[in-house]
Design a protein around this motif. Sequence first.
Motif, PDB file in Angstrom:
ATOM      1  N   THR A 147       2.453  -2.070  -4.931  1.00  0.00           N
ATOM      2  CA  THR A 147       2.799  -2.464  -3.567  1.00  0.00           C
ATOM      3  C   THR A 147       4.276  -2.834  -3.473  1.00  0.00           C
ATOM      4  N   ASP A 201      -1.422   2.058   1.227  1.00  0.00           N
ATOM      5  CA  ASP A 201      -1.675   1.326  -0.011  1.00  0.00           C
ATOM      6  C   ASP A 201      -3.161   1.370  -0.377  1.00  0.00           C
ATOM      7  N   ASP A 202      -3.435   1.427  -1.660  1.00  0.00           N
ATOM      8  CA  ASP A 202      -4.805   1.329  -2.184  1.00  0.00           C
ATOM      9  C   ASP A 202      -5.760   2.375  -1.623  1.00  0.00           C
ATOM     10  N   ARG A 300       0.894 -10.538 -11.104  1.00  0.00           N
ATOM     11  CA  ARG A 300       0.643 -11.449  -9.996  1.00  0.00           C
ATOM     12  C   ARG A 300       0.390 -12.875 -10.480  1.00  0.00           C
TER      13      ARG A 300
HETATM   14 MG    MG Z   1      -1.126  -3.599  -4.194  1.00  0.00          MG
END
Ligand code: MG
Length: 435
Positions: A147, A201-202, A300
Amino acid sequence: MNIGKEVLNLLKEEITEVEYNRYIKHLNYDLKKSNANLAIFYAPNALVVNWIKNRYTEKISHLFEIKSNAKVTVQITLKNKVETKKTKQIVEAKQSSSLLNTSHSFSNFMVGGSNQFAYAAVKSVSENAGNVYNPLFIYGGVGLGKTHLMQAAGNVFQDEGKVVIYTSVEQFLNDFTRSIRNNTMERFREKYRKCDVLLIDDIQFLSNKEGIQEELFHTFEALKGDGKQIMFTADKHPKKIAGLEARLQSRFEWGLVADIQPPELETKIAIIEKKCEINRVSLSKDIINYIATVIESNVREIEGILSKLHAYSQLMHIDLNLEFTKNVLKDQMNENRENLTIENITQTVAKDLNIKPSEIKSKGRSKNIVYARRISVYICRELTQNTMPQLAKYFGMKDHTAISHTIKKINELIKDDEDFKLKIDELTNKITSAS
Ligand code: MG
Ligand code: ADP
């Protein structure tokens, strides 16, 4: 007849003809902007607006409720603000692209062996929209920066004044179903097929959703035909996404498919340093190294850890040092230790060192097998309750003295070789966070 008109017809029966002709007749229902819970009407002048607002909105709202079985807010507005197509498009584009996180920039993205291919691909697309790789498909595991990279390109395009749409499959699908329900497909298509750049995205969430796949296919064809840049991300290679239409799958591969791998230790360290800089947290080198070994691959986690450390140190008025950091992160590491088995430890070590688990258990004497076996023995001894004879049996070693000898050797190496110690820490953390 649309629901707005139907409601006004119902109202006509409840009021006098004069009232109807003087006020209600002039109302125009906005089909495009209204939705299941919002009804927008335009009136020709302020007088009518006020009159209707004061007397009829409740009534109209009630009639909508009868018709549609949903609670509807009624808005009466002045007609004069007819937006031109262009401003409407810009407003919409701004709305969708406001989702771009400006700190997701190329300069904030740390490049290492694991992500340099994807980085280079996205970077070159950002410098040459529509002309190099179209579409560009980036795939990789959770928290590896997909992302971030996609939005970095989005930010570049947006700064150039391009109309950028960044969306998730979920949002795209919601938008799509809402448009079908409200009969506003035309607007939906105008939005997605007339933008300069489409970032989705995704993509793996498209799996088995036929209607939206078909719509995406046509969106793709329209944009591609106009030379507009398209970019996708997913957690796996397009070939591995199940329940995907063949024609869509093949188009995903038309341009370039680039993968992102879990970051190496050095890249993790660079990312932590960058995050510290962005969040104005200052940490010593040993703490940074330690955090890099605690997190497995999901980058993350770094932000969570940094804010946790920061919060603790503030609360307790302590300067951050390594001991304190270890304490704070202990839970994070200990959580899963209880269920560890020799098997899953061996498996993780084998995978990390690129050999087969069965080789670790074999009597093989080649250098890397012995290396992997020793490491496995050491970590099993550290993390499980198995006795030395049990370990000897499992790893095909002579007896418990062979085990204790191995552990002694590893302890010496850990003391003498900083890199080796880091490797053991990293593996240990991988094992404890994976199970
Ligand atoms: Mg992502
Ligand atoms: P994904 O979409 O692959 O699940 P994200 O792009 O959301 O992952 O990344 C998760 C977090 O990690 C974000 O805060 C992102 O900024 C950060 N991140 C990931 N890779 C890097 C990198 N190479 N350099 C700097 N930050 C990174």
